[in-house]
Motif scaffolding. Structure first.
Motif, mmCIF file in Angstrom:
data_model
loop_
_atom_site.group_PDB
_atom_site.id
_atom_site.type_symbol
_atom_site.label_atom_id
_atom_site.label_comp_id
_atom_site.label_asym_id
_atom_site.label_seq_id
_atom_site.Cartn_x
_atom_site.Cartn_y
_atom_site.Cartn_z
ATOM 1 N N GLN A 77 13.739 34.299 70.251
ATOM 2 C CA GLN A 77 14.448 35.683 70.428
ATOM 3 C C GLN A 77 13.819 36.822 69.684
ATOM 4 O O GLN A 77 13.652 37.849 70.176
ATOM 5 C CB GLN A 77 15.822 35.350 70.156
ATOM 6 N N GLU A 78 13.337 36.313 68.652
ATOM 7 C CA GLU A 78 12.747 37.432 67.587
ATOM 8 C C GLU A 78 10.980 37.551 67.715
ATOM 9 O O GLU A 78 10.728 38.238 67.122
ATOM 10 C CB GLU A 78 13.177 37.340 66.236
ATOM 11 N N ARG A 79 10.506 36.591 68.365
ATOM 12 C CA ARG A 79 9.049 36.425 68.402
ATOM 13 C C ARG A 79 8.461 35.819 69.657
ATOM 14 O O ARG A 79 9.022 34.779 69.798
ATOM 15 C CB ARG A 79 8.667 35.652 67.050
ATOM 16 N N ALA A 80 7.604 36.366 70.278
ATOM 17 C CA ALA A 80 6.855 36.157 71.424
ATOM 18 C C ALA A 80 5.621 36.389 71.326
ATOM 19 O O ALA A 80 5.010 37.415 71.186
ATOM 20 C CB ALA A 80 7.517 36.352 72.753
ATOM 21 N N SER A 81 4.629 35.312 71.516
ATOM 22 C CA SER A 81 3.068 35.444 71.566
ATOM 23 C C SER A 81 2.505 34.596 72.487
ATOM 24 O O SER A 81 2.958 33.399 72.742
ATOM 25 C CB SER A 81 2.552 35.482 70.028
ATOM 26 N N VAL A 82 1.187 34.728 72.837
ATOM 27 C CA VAL A 82 0.234 33.996 73.592
ATOM 28 C C VAL A 82 -0.838 33.936 73.069
ATOM 29 O O VAL A 82 -1.224 34.973 72.474
ATOM 30 C CB VAL A 82 0.354 34.387 75.232
ATOM 31 N N LEU A 83 -1.855 33.100 73.203
ATOM 32 C CA LEU A 83 -3.134 32.819 73.083
ATOM 33 C C LEU A 83 -3.885 32.524 74.339
ATOM 34 O O LEU A 83 -3.942 31.588 75.031
ATOM 35 C CB LEU A 83 -3.491 31.877 72.072
#
Length: 95
Positions: free
Chosen positions: A59-65
């Motif tokens: 909910q508070e953090r979303a990221s991709v590599l």
């Protein structure tokens, strides 16, 4: 082979994102615009993505590599969607 194209649209409140994935071709396109003004902030358009990894999906953090591997080098794109957009690009020589 069937061509599959996936589209995702979402916002973090500050920026809006459109993500287009074509997994069978290794293509990833991410468009980022400012939410209030709709001003274009960035376009990432990659044609040979070797690896797409979701590094955070909360909910508070979303990221991709994203990783692109070529004969002489490897490129990595770290992209944060939440809480705010951030992009880090790195290139490493492999030979």
């Amino acid at each position: 082979m069937r061509l599959i194209i996936l589209f995702y649209r979402f916002s973090n409140g500050e920026e809006d994102f459109i993500v287009k994935l074509s997994p069978s071709y290794g293509e990833v396109k991410i468009q980022i615009t400012q939410h209030i003004s709709n001003r274009l902030l960035s376009i990432i358009d990659l044609k040979r993505v070797s690896k797409f990894e979701i590094t955070a999906d909360k909910q508070e953090r979303a990221s991709v590599l994203l990783t692109v591997i070529n004969e002489d080098y490897q490129q990595s794109f770290e992209i944060d969607f939440k809480p705010y957009f951030k992009q880090i690009f790195k290139e490493h020589l492999t030979k």
